[in-house]
Design a protein around this motif. Structure first.
Motif, PDB file in Angstrom:
ATOM      1  N   TYR A 309       0.833  -1.208   0.000  1.00 44.99           N
ATOM      2  CA  TYR A 309       0.000   0.000   0.000  1.00 44.99           C
ATOM      3  C   TYR A 309       0.870   1.260   0.000  1.00 44.99           C
ATOM      4  O   TYR A 309       0.662   2.184  -0.795  1.00 44.99           O
ATOM      5  N   ASN A 310       1.870   1.288   0.890  1.00 46.73           N
ATOM      6  CA  ASN A 310       2.745   2.457   0.972  1.00 46.73           C
ATOM      7  C   ASN A 310       3.512   2.693  -0.332  1.00 46.73           C
ATOM      8  O   ASN A 310       3.710   3.830  -0.751  1.00 46.73           O
ATOM      9  N   GLU A 311       3.930   1.602  -0.961  1.00 45.14           N
ATOM     10  CA  GLU A 311       4.670   1.733  -2.220  1.00 45.14           C
ATOM     11  C   GLU A 311       3.779   2.286  -3.324  1.00 45.14           C
ATOM     12  O   GLU A 311       4.216   3.116  -4.134  1.00 45.14           O
ATOM     13  N   LEU A 312       2.538   1.856  -3.363  1.00 40.33           N
ATOM     14  CA  LEU A 312       1.607   2.367  -4.371  1.00 40.33           C
ATOM     15  C   LEU A 312       1.373   3.865  -4.179  1.00 40.33           C
ATOM     16  O   LEU A 312       1.353   4.629  -5.149  1.00 40.33           O
ATOM     17  N   LEU A 313       1.224   4.295  -2.936  1.00 40.50           N
ATOM     18  CA  LEU A 313       1.082   5.725  -2.663  1.00 40.50           C
ATOM     19  C   LEU A 313       2.330   6.485  -3.093  1.00 40.50           C
ATOM     20  O   LEU A 313       2.254   7.562  -3.689  1.00 40.50           O
ATOM     21  N   ARG A 314       3.497   5.936  -2.777  1.00 40.49           N
ATOM     22  CA  ARG A 314       4.750   6.600  -3.120  1.00 40.49           C
ATOM     23  C   ARG A 314       4.863   6.813  -4.627  1.00 40.49           C
ATOM     24  O   ARG A 314       5.376   7.838  -5.084  1.00 40.49           O
ATOM     25  N   ARG A 315       4.371   5.860  -5.404  1.00 44.64           N
ATOM     26  CA  ARG A 315       4.441   5.969  -6.865  1.00 44.64           C
ATOM     27  C   ARG A 315       3.395   6.915  -7.440  1.00 44.64           C
ATOM     28  O   ARG A 315       3.300   7.078  -8.652  1.00 44.64           O
ATOM     29  N   GLY A 316       2.606   7.516  -6.574  1.00 42.26           N
ATOM     30  CA  GLY A 316       1.670   8.535  -7.031  1.00 42.26           C
ATOM     31  C   GLY A 316       0.290   8.043  -7.393  1.00 42.26           C
ATOM     32  O   GLY A 316      -0.497   8.781  -7.997  1.00 42.26           O
ATOM     33  N   TYR A 317      -0.043   6.807  -7.021  1.00 45.84           N
ATOM     34  CA  TYR A 317      -1.366   6.274  -7.331  1.00 45.84           C
ATOM     35  C   TYR A 317      -2.385   6.688  -6.273  1.00 45.84           C
ATOM     36  O   TYR A 317      -2.051   6.849  -5.095  1.00 45.84           O
ATOM     37  N   ASN A 318      -3.627   6.845  -6.692  1.00 42.40           N
ATOM     38  CA  ASN A 318      -4.744   6.901  -5.761  1.00 42.40           C
ATOM     39  C   ASN A 318      -5.136   5.464  -5.448  1.00 42.40           C
ATOM     40  O   ASN A 318      -5.355   4.667  -6.375  1.00 42.40           O
ATOM     41  N   VAL A 319      -5.222   5.123  -4.175  1.00 46.79           N
ATOM     42  CA  VAL A 319      -5.389   3.726  -3.780  1.00 46.79           C
ATOM     43  C   VAL A 319      -6.681   3.553  -2.988  1.00 46.79           C
ATOM     44  O   VAL A 319      -6.870   4.172  -1.937  1.00 46.79           O
ATOM     45  N   ASP A 320      -7.568   2.710  -3.496  1.00 48.17           N
ATOM     46  CA  ASP A 320      -8.818   2.384  -2.816  1.00 48.17           C
ATOM     47  C   ASP A 320      -8.909   0.887  -2.573  1.00 48.17           C
ATOM     48  O   ASP A 320      -8.162   0.089  -3.162  1.00 48.17           O
ATOM     49  N   VAL A 321      -9.850   0.506  -1.721  1.00 46.11           N
ATOM     50  CA  VAL A 321     -10.193  -0.900  -1.528  1.00 46.11           C
ATOM     51  C   VAL A 321     -11.336  -1.225  -2.484  1.00 46.11           C
ATOM     52  O   VAL A 321     -12.354  -0.531  -2.507  1.00 46.11           O
ATOM     53  N   GLY A 322     -11.174  -2.252  -3.287  1.00 46.27           N
ATOM     54  CA  GLY A 322     -12.196  -2.600  -4.268  1.00 46.27           C
ATOM     55  C   GLY A 322     -13.254  -3.524  -3.701  1.00 46.27           C
ATOM     56  O   GLY A 322     -12.953  -4.438  -2.932  1.00 46.27           O
ATOM     57  N   VAL A 323     -14.503  -3.279  -4.088  1.00 47.56           N
ATOM     58  CA  VAL A 323     -15.611  -4.142  -3.700  1.00 47.56           C
ATOM     59  C   VAL A 323     -16.348  -4.572  -4.964  1.00 47.56           C
ATOM     60  O   VAL A 323     -16.717  -3.738  -5.791  1.00 47.56           O
ATOM     61  N   VAL A 324     -16.529  -5.896  -5.113  1.00 46.61           N
ATOM     62  CA  VAL A 324     -17.271  -6.437  -6.250  1.00 46.61           C
ATOM     63  C   VAL A 324     -18.492  -7.163  -5.709  1.00 46.61           C
ATOM     64  O   VAL A 324     -18.368  -8.159  -4.978  1.00 46.61           O
ATOM     65  N   GLN A 325     -19.668  -6.673  -6.027  1.00 45.37           N
ATOM     66  CA  GLN A 325     -20.908  -7.281  -5.554  1.00 45.37           C
ATOM     67  C   GLN A 325     -21.558  -8.076  -6.688  1.00 45.37           C
ATOM     68  O   GLN A 325     -21.768  -7.561  -7.775  1.00 45.37           O
ATOM     69  N   ILE A 326     -21.844  -9.338  -6.408  1.00 47.29           N
ATOM     70  CA  ILE A 326     -22.459 -10.209  -7.420  1.00 47.29           C
ATOM     71  C   ILE A 326     -23.593 -11.000  -6.772  1.00 47.29           C
ATOM     72  O   ILE A 326     -23.722 -11.069  -5.548  1.00 47.29           O
ATOM     73  N   ASN A 330     -27.193 -19.424  -2.853  1.00 46.13           N
ATOM     74  CA  ASN A 330     -26.778 -19.869  -1.529  1.00 46.13           C
ATOM     75  C   ASN A 330     -27.144 -21.330  -1.314  1.00 46.13           C
ATOM     76  O   ASN A 330     -27.584 -22.023  -2.248  1.00 46.13           O
ATOM     77  N   ASN A 331     -26.951 -21.839  -0.109  1.00 41.24           N
ATOM     78  CA  ASN A 331     -27.207 -23.254   0.194  1.00 41.24           C
ATOM     79  C   ASN A 331     -28.673 -23.629   0.026  1.00 41.24           C
ATOM     80  O   ASN A 331     -29.006 -24.800  -0.177  1.00 41.24           O
ATOM     81  N   GLU A 332     -29.559 -22.634   0.126  1.00 40.86           N
ATOM     82  CA  GLU A 332     -31.006 -22.909  -0.038  1.00 40.86           C
ATOM     83  C   GLU A 332     -31.436 -22.876  -1.499  1.00 40.86           C
ATOM     84  O   GLU A 332     -32.597 -23.116  -1.824  1.00 40.86           O
ATOM     85  N   GLY A 333     -30.495 -22.561  -2.393  1.00 39.16           N
ATOM     86  CA  GLY A 333     -30.809 -22.549  -3.814  1.00 39.16           C
ATOM     87  C   GLY A 333     -31.364 -21.243  -4.317  1.00 39.16           C
ATOM     88  O   GLY A 333     -31.755 -21.138  -5.485  1.00 39.16           O
ATOM     89  N   THR A 334     -31.421 -20.250  -3.451  1.00 41.34           N
ATOM     90  CA  THR A 334     -31.897 -18.931  -3.876  1.00 41.34           C
ATOM     91  C   THR A 334     -30.707 -17.992  -4.050  1.00 41.34           C
ATOM     92  O   THR A 334     -29.634 -18.206  -3.485  1.00 41.34           O
ATOM     93  N   ASN A 335     -30.940 -16.954  -4.823  1.00 42.66           N
ATOM     94  CA  ASN A 335     -29.873 -15.993  -5.071  1.00 42.66           C
ATOM     95  C   ASN A 335     -29.743 -14.991  -3.927  1.00 42.66           C
ATOM     96  O   ASN A 335     -30.746 -14.572  -3.341  1.00 42.66           O
ATOM     97  N   SER A 336     -28.516 -14.628  -3.631  1.00 38.05           N
ATOM     98  CA  SER A 336     -28.254 -13.603  -2.623  1.00 38.05           C
ATOM     99  C   SER A 336     -27.046 -12.778  -3.069  1.00 38.05           C
ATOM    100  O   SER A 336     -26.213 -13.240  -3.838  1.00 38.05           O
ATOM    101  N   ARG A 337     -26.970 -11.557  -2.549  1.00 44.68           N
ATOM    102  CA  ARG A 337     -25.870 -10.669  -2.904  1.00 44.68           C
ATOM    103  C   ARG A 337     -24.634 -11.020  -2.090  1.00 44.68           C
ATOM    104  O   ARG A 337     -24.686 -11.168  -0.870  1.00 44.68           O
ATOM    105  N   VAL A 338     -23.513 -11.175  -2.784  1.00 47.02           N
ATOM    106  CA  VAL A 338     -22.243 -11.495  -2.136  1.00 47.02           C
ATOM    107  C   VAL A 338     -21.212 -10.445  -2.528  1.00 47.02           C
ATOM    108  O   VAL A 338     -21.137 -10.041  -3.694  1.00 47.02           O
ATOM    109  N   SER A 339     -20.438  -9.988  -1.563  1.00 45.87           N
ATOM    110  CA  SER A 339     -19.399  -8.995  -1.825  1.00 45.87           C
ATOM    111  C   SER A 339     -18.021  -9.632  -1.753  1.00 45.87           C
ATOM    112  O   SER A 339     -17.699 -10.325  -0.783  1.00 45.87           O
TER     113      SER A 339
END
Length: 417
Positions: A309-326, A330-339
């Motif tokens: 993380y520190n190295e990415l900042l040093r190189r001038g990048y904007n650094v965020d934590v990525g979240v992918v929601q799909i 689930n185990n009951e066979g129904t769809n649910s949102r997972v991050s």
């Protein structure tokens, strides 16, 4: 032993005589004064600037204490200017100068003057410089030594260098000490007597124990998602003490303003929006974090993530934590949102990279786990896994680039290969 900091010297050289006040910000003891008063000054002298055309004031030095008054500092500089040749004003810890905004603004109106200052507080830049100078303040942020800089003076193997760097960090005074005892004692002392003391004094904190306890909690959970509410709950459940969310929020701001910690926000990649809370916090120097915990809890997984993380900042990048929601069944066979989380989404101009930090990938099952968040991103930006023990970079069948942490840290252009 002289530590070269060419990366930052080039930044200063490129800004020379640009009509702005050059503001060198960064954690105390990270090398700001050395960069300005030794490295940059030597450069000026070698480029033909006469010594009496370099005007220096170090406001944290007792010998210059009387110049902390605005008029005294201004008069001192004006008396040094004797002709029409170019002069360079170098000011150290300028936040100690009273009415510094007015003084620096007056320097901007002297035609043959180029001004450089150091400062150890982020609010100086974010509020005063922007408000008062209206775009005439130019920041150069300096970090503790990166791994590449550390290895340039370390006498040993890369593997042993990594062990020392990930334990004691990259503060130049620590790197130059010989024994482990000296390094650990220096880090503990400077944390208590410099960083904590500065924050407490500057912000007039009455309950220093609360602040110290918050630092301990953050040190124990680097790279973990948190927010003021979670931290207040931790105080209540673990420390059996109540502290308001508003107080914690202020403490976090104080720690960020002093450059001890950095916050990384969560970004919903598919929704293309920021998620306000919770955040992740990383220490700007891993050695300070380790010293705060008396060198316990040395989990290399989290340490490596913090260093990346520190190295990415040093190189001038904007650094965020990525979240992918799909949507998944689930185990009951129904769809649910997972991050799913991606450690780092980094941006600079038109460039973007998705990066996972993986200490070890011993089998295919672990690789699938690391790849899974990437497979649900449909854009064409490069997806990278940085693994501690990867010896030879390669692409997986899914088109994901895997490289070793040393390949990443020791090559400025490693992400572009």
């Amino acid at each position: 032993m002289e530590i070269e900091r060419d990366y930052y010297l080039k930044k200063l050289i490129s800004r020379r005589n640009n009509g702005m006040v050059k503001v060198i910000t960064g954690l105390r003891r990270c090398g700001k004064s050395y960069l300005l008063f030794t490295i940059f000054k030597d450069y000026l002298l070698k480029s033909g600037i006469e010594l009496d055309h370099i005007i220096e004031i170090q406001f944290d030095d007792f010998a210059f204490k009387k110049y902390r008054k605005a008029q005294a500092a201004y008069d001192f500089v004006k008396e040094k200017i004797k002709d029409e040749k170019q002069y360079y004003i170098l000011l150290d810890e300028v936040q100690l100068l009273e009415e510094f905004e007015d003084v620096l603004n007056r320097f901007l109106h002297i035609k043959n003057v180029d001004t450089y200052v150091t400062c150890s507080n982020a609010k100086f830049l974010s509020t005063d410089i922007i408000t008062e100078f209206r775009g005439r303040g130019d920041e150069v942020h300096i970090n503790p030594l990166c791994f590449y800089e550390f290895m340039s003076i370390y006498k040993g193997t890369v593997e042993n260098g990594w062990k020392e760097f990930s334990l004691y960090g990259g503060l130049p005074p620590v790197v130059l000490l010989e024994s482990p005892e000296q390094k650990s004692q220096y880090l503990k002392t400077v944390f208590a007597e410099t960083y904590l003391a500065d924050i407490i004094e500057r912000n007039k904190i009455r309950n220093a124990e609360e602040l110290e306890e918050l630092i301990n909690i953050l040190s124990s959970s680097i790279g973990s998602l948190t927010n003021p509410k979670k931290l207040a709950d931790t105080f209540l459940s673990v420390k059996k003490s109540k502290i308001s969310q508003e107080t914690i929020k202020k403490y976090l701001e104080y720690l960020s303003d002093s450059f001890l910690i950095n916050a990384s926000f969560r970004y919903d990649i598919k929704g293309k929006r920021y998620i306000e809370t919770p955040l992740k916090y990383y220490f700007s120097d891993i050695g300070l974090r380790n010293a705060r915990l008396n060198f316990r809890q040395l989990e290399e997984t989290h340490t490596m993530e913090n260093i990346i993380y520190n190295e990415l900042l040093r190189r001038g990048y904007n650094v965020d934590v990525g979240v992918v929601q799909i949507s998944e069944k689930n185990n009951e066979g129904t769809n649910s949102r997972v991050s799913y989380e991606i450690d780092f989404v980094v941006n600079k101009g038109y460039k973007r990279y998705y990066i996972q930090s993986a200490f070890d990938i011993p089998d295919r099952q672990k690789m699938i786990q690391e790849e899974r968040p990437f497979l649900n991103i449909k854009d064409s930006f490069k997806k990278i896994i940085i693994e501690k023990n990867c010896l030879n970079p390669y692409y997986t069948e899914e088109g994901i680039f895997v490289m070793g942490v040393f390949d990443f840290l020791l090559d400025e252009n490693s992400l572009e290969k």
